[in-house]
Enzyme design. Structure first.
Site, PDB file in Angstrom:
ATOM      1  N   SER A 293       1.345 -11.627   0.631  1.00 16.19           N
ATOM      2  CA  SER A 293      -0.033 -11.182   0.537  1.00 16.19           C
ATOM      3  C   SER A 293      -1.131 -12.387   0.627  1.00 16.19           C
ATOM      4  O   SER A 293      -0.976 -13.182   1.493  1.00 16.19           O
ATOM      5  CB  SER A 293      -0.349 -10.298  -0.666  1.00 16.19           C
ATOM      6  OG  SER A 293      -1.421  -9.597  -0.456  1.00 16.19           O
TER       7      SER A 293
ATOM      8  N   GLU B 168       0.503  -0.343   6.701  1.00 21.68           N
ATOM      9  CA  GLU B 168      -0.262  -1.109   5.786  1.00 21.68           C
ATOM     10  C   GLU B 168      -1.511  -1.412   6.156  1.00 21.68           C
ATOM     11  O   GLU B 168      -1.678  -1.759   7.553  1.00 21.68           O
ATOM     12  CB  GLU B 168       0.542  -2.048   5.071  1.00 21.68           C
ATOM     13  CG  GLU B 168       0.749  -3.353   5.983  1.00 21.68           C
ATOM     14  CD  GLU B 168       1.357  -4.557   5.167  1.00 21.68           C
ATOM     15  OE1 GLU B 168       0.488  -4.915   4.241  1.00 21.68           O
ATOM     16  OE2 GLU B 168       2.291  -4.955   5.271  1.00 21.68           O
TER      17      GLU B 168
ATOM     18  N   HIS C  91       3.055  -2.230   1.083  1.00 17.81           N
ATOM     19  CA  HIS C  91       2.771  -3.743   1.243  1.00 17.81           C
ATOM     20  C   HIS C  91       3.550  -4.513   0.738  1.00 17.81           C
ATOM     21  O   HIS C  91       4.212  -4.155  -0.403  1.00 17.81           O
ATOM     22  CB  HIS C  91       1.528  -3.810   0.807  1.00 17.81           C
ATOM     23  CG  HIS C  91       0.740  -4.977   0.819  1.00 17.81           C
ATOM     24  ND1 HIS C  91       0.313  -6.054   1.810  1.00 17.81           N
ATOM     25  CD2 HIS C  91       0.435  -6.069  -0.418  1.00 17.81           C
ATOM     26  CE1 HIS C  91       0.027  -7.075   1.590  1.00 17.81           C
ATOM     27  NE2 HIS C  91      -0.086  -7.039   0.252  1.00 17.81           N
TER      28      HIS C  91
END
Length: 304
Positions: free
Chosen positions: A149, A243, A273
């Site tokens: 991320s 996502e 995610h």
């Protein structure tokens, strides 16, 4: 799709996503993930855990090593969390598992976060640790960057900044759902808003603003999707087909290839995610084994 993933999706949708509605609450987010991390088991006995205190004189933030007994390579890892939450404890199980699958020593970096420390503090911390590894005599071709991320975006930013500073490149990078576009302009921010089990689209621009502190959202070292990627090492990208950040991975993969960077993109349907960091999922453990193989292969010339 495993039953564990089905259950995880249900829990995330009705707890994590629901809790994320409304204005961004830094304290609440940090409290929630830190409370969860307290329940994680310690690293397995075969993985050595070594905390590293911050060294302000050397501009080094705190970090920790997770290592097998005789590591053959090194992974420099940056945790996710929107640049404002998560940390060493939340990602310790992932780093320990990756150390085992890659026969590596993993350095997990506790970079400074917003709102206390805004861009480019995280990038500065990442580059400082890369310089430290190089100063210690670690062969850059035996190193792979990793991140999930925001940490995936940070790993990319560290690559770009290091290249621009004339530093050697590592052998490659492994990225889980990298947040590469803080302008949040990817089409899947809208098209997958309902399918995503973790995030509400409106929360990401808030997190980006917290980190950028007035800087343009397309600033290359904050949004490396818009950076010059030429000269970067091979990338291995994993993301979910369901996502809202999917377009951050697909556009990054396409842009990397267009600029001569080797890139492989792995997509799985109906996964949350950064699912490779969720070790309770069989799919996560399998993916980390695949990442271990990738890391082994790209560092093979040095470790052979």
């Amino acid at each position: 799709m495993s039953i564990q993933s089905v259950i995880a999706n249900m829990v995330l949708r009705y707890q994590f996503k629901r809790a994320g509605r409304g204005p961004l609450n830094v304290h609440k987010a940090r409290h929630m993930v830190n409370k969860m991390a307290k329940r994680y088991p310690p690293p397995p006995p075969e993985i050595k855990h070594t905390p590293v205190a911050a060294q302000p004189a050397s501009a080094l933030c705190s970090a920790e090593w997770l290592s097998v007994a005789n590591p053959k390579r090194t992974v420099l890892y940056f945790h996710g969390g929107g640049y404002f939450f998560c940390g060493l404890e939340t990602h310790r199980p992932t780093c320990a598992y990756l150390a085992r699958t890659a026969e590596a020593q993993v350095l997990s970096v506790d970079y400074r976060m917003a709102p206390e420390n805004v861009f480019p503090a995280a990038v500065d911390d990442a580059v400082a640790w890369w310089k430290e590894l190089l100063n210690k005599g670690i062969d850059p071709k035996s190193v792979v960057f990793g991140g999930d991320s925001a940490g995936g975006g940070l790993a990319l930013a560290c690559l770009v900044a290091s290249r621009d500073q004339g530093l050697p490149m590592p052998a490659g990078a492994v990225l889980f759902s990298p947040w590469s576009d803080l302008s949040c302009s990817g089409e899947t921010m809208k098209s997958l808003a309902d399918a995503d089990v973790m995030f509400n689209p409106e929360s990401l621009p808030e997190a980006a603003a917290l980190y950028l502190n007035g800087k343009p959202t397309t600033t290359p070292l904050a949004s490396p999707l818009f950076a010059d990627l030429k000269g970067l090492p091979p990338l291995m990208i994993h993301a979910s087909k369901h996502e809202i950040l999917l377009a951050d991975s697909t556009r990054l993969h396409e842009r990397a290839q267009q600029q001569g960077v080797k890139s492989e993109l792995h997509l799985k349907a109906k996964m949350p995610h950064v699912w490779p960091t969720m070790l309770m999922l069989p799919e996560a453990r399998q993916t980390l084994k695949e990442c271990g193989a990738f890391i082994t292969n790209v560092t093979a010339r040095v470790t052979a």
